[in-house]
Design a protein around this motif. Structure first.
Motif, PDB file in Angstrom:
ATOM      1  N   ILE A 111      53.753  21.283  35.836  1.00 60.01           N
ATOM      2  CA  ILE A 111      54.026  22.094  34.634  1.00 60.01           C
ATOM      3  C   ILE A 111      53.206  21.583  33.449  1.00 60.01           C
ATOM      4  O   ILE A 111      53.559  21.814  32.296  1.00 60.01           O
ATOM      5  N   ASP A 112      52.108  20.876  33.746  1.00 57.35           N
ATOM      6  CA  ASP A 112      51.294  20.311  32.660  1.00 57.35           C
ATOM      7  C   ASP A 112      50.788  21.383  31.687  1.00 57.35           C
ATOM      8  O   ASP A 112      50.733  21.145  30.474  1.00 57.35           O
ATOM      9  N   LEU A 113      50.454  22.561  32.184  1.00 55.22           N
ATOM     10  CA  LEU A 113      49.931  23.599  31.286  1.00 55.22           C
ATOM     11  C   LEU A 113      51.039  24.154  30.384  1.00 55.22           C
ATOM     12  O   LEU A 113      50.793  24.504  29.227  1.00 55.22           O
ATOM     13  N   HIS A 114      52.257  24.202  30.912  1.00 58.13           N
ATOM     14  CA  HIS A 114      53.402  24.631  30.086  1.00 58.13           C
ATOM     15  C   HIS A 114      53.551  23.646  28.918  1.00 58.13           C
ATOM     16  O   HIS A 114      53.697  24.039  27.763  1.00 58.13           O
ATOM     17  N   PRO A 164      44.754  30.564  33.999  1.00 62.55           N
ATOM     18  CA  PRO A 164      45.706  31.580  33.522  1.00 62.55           C
ATOM     19  C   PRO A 164      47.055  31.509  34.252  1.00 62.55           C
ATOM     20  O   PRO A 164      47.418  32.419  34.994  1.00 62.55           O
ATOM     21  N   SER A 165      47.772  30.418  34.032  1.00 61.56           N
ATOM     22  CA  SER A 165      49.080  30.241  34.660  1.00 61.56           C
ATOM     23  C   SER A 165      50.069  31.262  34.095  1.00 61.56           C
ATOM     24  O   SER A 165      50.197  31.408  32.871  1.00 61.56           O
ATOM     25  N   VAL A 166      50.774  31.932  34.995  1.00 61.58           N
ATOM     26  CA  VAL A 166      51.728  32.952  34.558  1.00 61.58           C
ATOM     27  C   VAL A 166      52.880  32.278  33.796  1.00 61.58           C
ATOM     28  O   VAL A 166      53.230  32.676  32.683  1.00 61.58           O
ATOM     29  N   GLY A 167      53.428  31.237  34.406  1.00 62.73           N
ATOM     30  CA  GLY A 167      54.577  30.559  33.780  1.00 62.73           C
ATOM     31  C   GLY A 167      54.222  29.934  32.441  1.00 62.73           C
ATOM     32  O   GLY A 167      54.988  30.048  31.475  1.00 62.73           O
ATOM     33  N   THR A 195      48.697  36.231  45.358  1.00 60.23           N
ATOM     34  CA  THR A 195      49.055  35.214  46.353  1.00 60.23           C
ATOM     35  C   THR A 195      50.370  35.569  47.054  1.00 60.23           C
ATOM     36  O   THR A 195      50.528  35.314  48.248  1.00 60.23           O
ATOM     37  N   ASP A 196      51.300  36.197  46.329  1.00 63.32           N
ATOM     38  CA  ASP A 196      52.585  36.570  46.935  1.00 63.32           C
ATOM     39  C   ASP A 196      52.422  37.585  48.070  1.00 63.32           C
ATOM     40  O   ASP A 196      53.286  37.683  48.946  1.00 63.32           O
ATOM     41  N   ALA A 197      51.342  38.390  48.019  1.00 65.66           N
ATOM     42  CA  ALA A 197      51.185  39.439  49.033  1.00 65.66           C
ATOM     43  C   ALA A 197      50.372  38.953  50.234  1.00 65.66           C
ATOM     44  O   ALA A 197      50.265  39.667  51.235  1.00 65.66           O
ATOM     45  N   THR A 211      43.544  30.798  47.068  1.00 60.98           N
ATOM     46  CA  THR A 211      42.994  29.968  45.993  1.00 60.98           C
ATOM     47  C   THR A 211      44.040  29.515  44.981  1.00 60.98           C
ATOM     48  O   THR A 211      43.733  28.730  44.091  1.00 60.98           O
ATOM     49  N   ILE A 212      45.274  30.018  45.096  1.00 61.10           N
ATOM     50  CA  ILE A 212      46.270  29.702  44.051  1.00 61.10           C
ATOM     51  C   ILE A 212      47.131  28.507  44.433  1.00 61.10           C
ATOM     52  O   ILE A 212      47.272  27.556  43.669  1.00 61.10           O
ATOM     53  N   PHE A 213      47.726  28.541  45.632  1.00 66.48           N
ATOM     54  CA  PHE A 213      48.608  27.451  46.054  1.00 66.48           C
ATOM     55  C   PHE A 213      48.041  26.766  47.296  1.00 66.48           C
ATOM     56  O   PHE A 213      47.464  27.417  48.161  1.00 66.48           O
TER      57      PHE A 213
HETATM   58  C1  UD1 Z   1      52.567  32.377  40.508  1.00 69.86           C
HETATM   59  C2  UD1 Z   1      51.575  33.524  40.542  1.00 69.86           C
HETATM   60  C3  UD1 Z   1      52.274  34.770  40.073  1.00 69.86           C
HETATM   61  C4  UD1 Z   1      53.501  34.994  40.947  1.00 69.86           C
HETATM   62  C5  UD1 Z   1      54.398  33.751  40.943  1.00 69.86           C
HETATM   63  C6  UD1 Z   1      55.576  33.876  41.875  1.00 69.86           C
HETATM   64  C7  UD1 Z   1      49.172  33.413  40.121  1.00 69.86           C
HETATM   65  C8  UD1 Z   1      48.091  33.016  39.195  1.00 69.86           C
HETATM   66  N1  UD1 Z   1      50.432  33.217  39.704  1.00 69.86           N
HETATM   67  O1  UD1 Z   1      53.023  32.226  39.184  1.00 69.86           O
HETATM   68  O2  UD1 Z   1      51.413  35.885  40.103  1.00 69.86           O
HETATM   69  O3  UD1 Z   1      54.198  36.089  40.494  1.00 69.86           O
HETATM   70  O4  UD1 Z   1      53.641  32.627  41.359  1.00 69.86           O
HETATM   71  O5  UD1 Z   1      55.280  33.523  43.175  1.00 69.86           O
HETATM   72  O6  UD1 Z   1      48.923  33.901  41.200  1.00 69.86           O
HETATM   73  N2  UD1 Z   1      49.442  25.208  37.617  1.00 69.86           N
HETATM   74  C9  UD1 Z   1      49.112  23.959  37.109  1.00 69.86           C
HETATM   75  N3  UD1 Z   1      49.789  23.517  36.014  1.00 69.86           N
HETATM   76  C10 UD1 Z   1      50.756  24.252  35.406  1.00 69.86           C
HETATM   77  C11 UD1 Z   1      51.085  25.518  35.936  1.00 69.86           C
HETATM   78  C12 UD1 Z   1      50.408  25.975  37.057  1.00 69.86           C
HETATM   79  O7  UD1 Z   1      48.243  23.272  37.636  1.00 69.86           O
HETATM   80  O8  UD1 Z   1      51.335  23.795  34.408  1.00 69.86           O
HETATM   81  C13 UD1 Z   1      48.734  25.702  38.834  1.00 69.86           C
HETATM   82  C14 UD1 Z   1      49.698  25.805  40.024  1.00 69.86           C
HETATM   83  O9  UD1 Z   1      49.809  24.590  40.704  1.00 69.86           O
HETATM   84  C15 UD1 Z   1      49.031  26.870  40.869  1.00 69.86           C
HETATM   85  C16 UD1 Z   1      48.435  27.811  39.810  1.00 69.86           C
HETATM   86  O10 UD1 Z   1      48.311  27.034  38.623  1.00 69.86           O
HETATM   87  O11 UD1 Z   1      47.980  26.327  41.613  1.00 69.86           O
HETATM   88  C17 UD1 Z   1      49.291  29.068  39.580  1.00 69.86           C
HETATM   89  O12 UD1 Z   1      50.354  28.731  38.819  1.00 69.86           O
HETATM   90  P1  UD1 Z   1      51.192  29.747  37.928  1.00 69.86           P
HETATM   91  O13 UD1 Z   1      50.488  31.034  37.670  1.00 69.86           O
HETATM   92  O14 UD1 Z   1      51.726  28.984  36.793  1.00 69.86           O
HETATM   93  O15 UD1 Z   1      52.354  29.957  38.915  1.00 69.86           O
HETATM   94  P2  UD1 Z   1      53.567  30.802  38.694  1.00 69.86           P
HETATM   95  O16 UD1 Z   1      53.897  30.983  37.259  1.00 69.86           O
HETATM   96  O17 UD1 Z   1      54.575  30.246  39.628  1.00 69.86           O
END
Ligand code: UD1
Length: 433
Positions: free
Chosen positions: A123-126, A161-164, A304-306, A326-328
């Motif tokens: 959660i470093d980006l948060h 572009p982290s969603v959370g 990634t969810d699909a 490429t996401i997880f």
């Molecule tokens: C992700 C999906 C989102 C989906 C959700 C539920 C992407 C980009 N995001 O969102 O579409 O609805 O899962 O399954 O596909 N990361 C960091 N540091 C942070 C936050 C994230 O390194 O503080 C990295 C994560 O490890 C991961 C990537 O960023 O590799 C995607 O993270 P993020 O978009 O934040 O994930 P969710 O919000 O869970």
């Protein structure tokens, strides 16, 4: 424990409405903390993750009432800013309460969130975004303490572009004095939904759907009403189910533009797709053509969810389909189960190669995560014979009435909640080898 018993082979045929979006509902529920009065939300799906969010709101002093798909949240009595680990651990999105609590109370105390184990989920980006807004945050032994601090508008650049992180930044910025710019923001439809909801609450926010968001003030309104948009991943799940089994499915009350990349690959695989406003109809002959490479990416890329869902649909396709995640780092958790059903999936790092097979055979499986579990159901529906899926509750976190919905479309399956299912599971494992 939930036990799914699936007798595969049926074509799927019919019409259904798409549930409200899980990933839009959860940040919107957190955002209810910003309302000094009552919020009325419509089309809120009945999901375990939604229940967890409602329990967090109650814990913080909100009054919560559900009537059908409507939820009323009265946040006038918020009297806490701490969320205990037992509530935090129930889902990943609990972390979004951090930004909402900072906006409402100027402080927060919580622990690291739970959620599907898809690899490292830092959660470093948060924290980066919240600290830029002036939050004083300490992390120790899995506990996160945001000390009382005055939030000030700031310029934030997210390196990914982290969603959370975008959601947390957006929520906290609503409680900050002055203007905030968030660059490198996520562009997912769920960010647009959150912006629309924040506007209904009285926030001046713009830019959602682009990489730059601007928050320039917040004049709270006493109450608000909002309808949750359709769930693009639930829609994709049903479409992939029909694509893999064969049949004809019409989805109503959804926004096909939100899952156009999924439709693109289903079309390339040989499905006929007709889109009209808020409807989409898919026809499939059952045996598809291989597609790819399917590369997961932040929106508007392939979600990634699909990925596990499309993979399940392509197990019997002619040729070899290639996926690149490429996401997880651990997003192929469905693969051992798909192999047990007879699927041919080769994993090499971030790449998966799916060589289409003539037929799949039912087997006994364990759900590993939410979308992985859904992929196993889809593959079971396309397999000959019986599949038993044992699930600790992953599917109920994200799918509303999934079993009834699939049965209405002609699938032969049942879902039982069992205290102890050891007996049937051992028996079925023996039957299927
Ligand atoms: C992700 C999906 C989102 C989906 C959700 C539920 C992407 C980009 N995001 O969102 O579409 O609805 O899962 O399954 O596909 N990361 C960091 N540091 C942070 C936050 C994230 O390194 O503080 C990295 C994560 O490890 C991961 C990537 O960023 O590799 C995607 O993270 P993020 O978009 O934040 O994930 P969710 O919000 O869970």
């Amino acid at each position: 424990m939930d036990i799914w018993r699936i007798r595969g082979g049926a074509r799927l045929e019919g019409e259904c409405s798409v549930q409200g979006s899980k990933n839009a509902s959860l940040p919107i529920l957190a955002a209810c903390l910003l309302c000094p009065g009552t919020v009325e939300l419509r089309r809120v799906p009945r999901l375990r993750d939604v229940d967890a969010a409602l329990q967090i709101l109650e814990h913080l002093g909100c009054r919560v009432r559900r009537e059908g798909d409507q939820v009323y949240i009265d946040a006038s009595g918020v009297n806490g800013c701490e969320i205990p680990p037992a509530l935090m651990e129930r889902m990943r999105s609990s972390v979004i309460f951090m930004g909402a609590l900072l906006a409402r109370c100027g402080r927060a105390r919580l622990s690291l969130p739970g959620g599907c184990r898809l690899g490292k989920r830092p959660i470093d980006l948060h924290l980066l975004a919240l600290r830029r807004l002036g939050a004083e945050i300490e992390e120790e032994d899995g506990e996160i303490r945001c000390r009382p601090s005055k939030l000030r508008g700031a310029s934030i650049r997210l390196p990914f572009p982290s969603v959370g992180a975008t959601e947390n930044a957006l929520l906290a910025a609503c409680g900050a004095e002055g203007e905030t710019l968030i660059r490198g923001a996520a562009r997912e439809p769920e960010i647009v939904a959150l912006q629309d909801f924040l506007r209904a609450l009285g926030a001046r926010v713009e830019g959602a759907g682009t990489a730059t968001l601007r928050v320039s003030g917040f004049s709270p309104r006493a109450s608000a009403r909002f309808r949750i948009p359709a769930d693009r991943i639930a829609a994709s799940t049903l479409l992939c189910a029909c694509a893999g089994c064969g049949g004809k499915l019409c989805l109503k009350d959804c926004d096909p533009g939100h899952f156009s990349t999924v439709l693109h690959f289903l079309n390339q695989a040989g499905c006929v797709i007709i889109q009209k406003h808020d409807r989409v109809t898919l026809s499939s002959a059952g045996r598809l053509r291989a597609v790819g490479p399917v590369v997961t990416a932040p929106y508007p890329g392939f979600p990634t969810d699909a990925q596990p869902l499309l993979m399940a649909a392509l197990l019997r396709a002619e040729g070899e389909s290639v996926f690149r995640e490429t996401i997880f780092e651990n997003r192929y958790r469905q693969v051992p189960a798909l192999r047990r059903l007879g699927g041919s999936v080769l994993l090499c790092g971030r790449e998966a190669r799916v060589r289409g097979v003539e037929r799949l055979r039912g087997a006994a499986l364990d759900a590993t995560d939410l979308r992985g579990g859904a992929a196993m159901i889809l593959a079971g529906l396309a397999a000959e014979g019986e599949t038993l899926l044992r699930d600790e509750g992953h599917l109920a976190r994200g799918y509303e009435n999934f079993d009834a919905c699939l049965r209405d479309l002609g699938a032969d399956l049942s879902l039982k909640h069992e205290g102890d299912c050891h007996g049937i599971f051992v028996q079925s494992t023996q039957n299927h080898g």
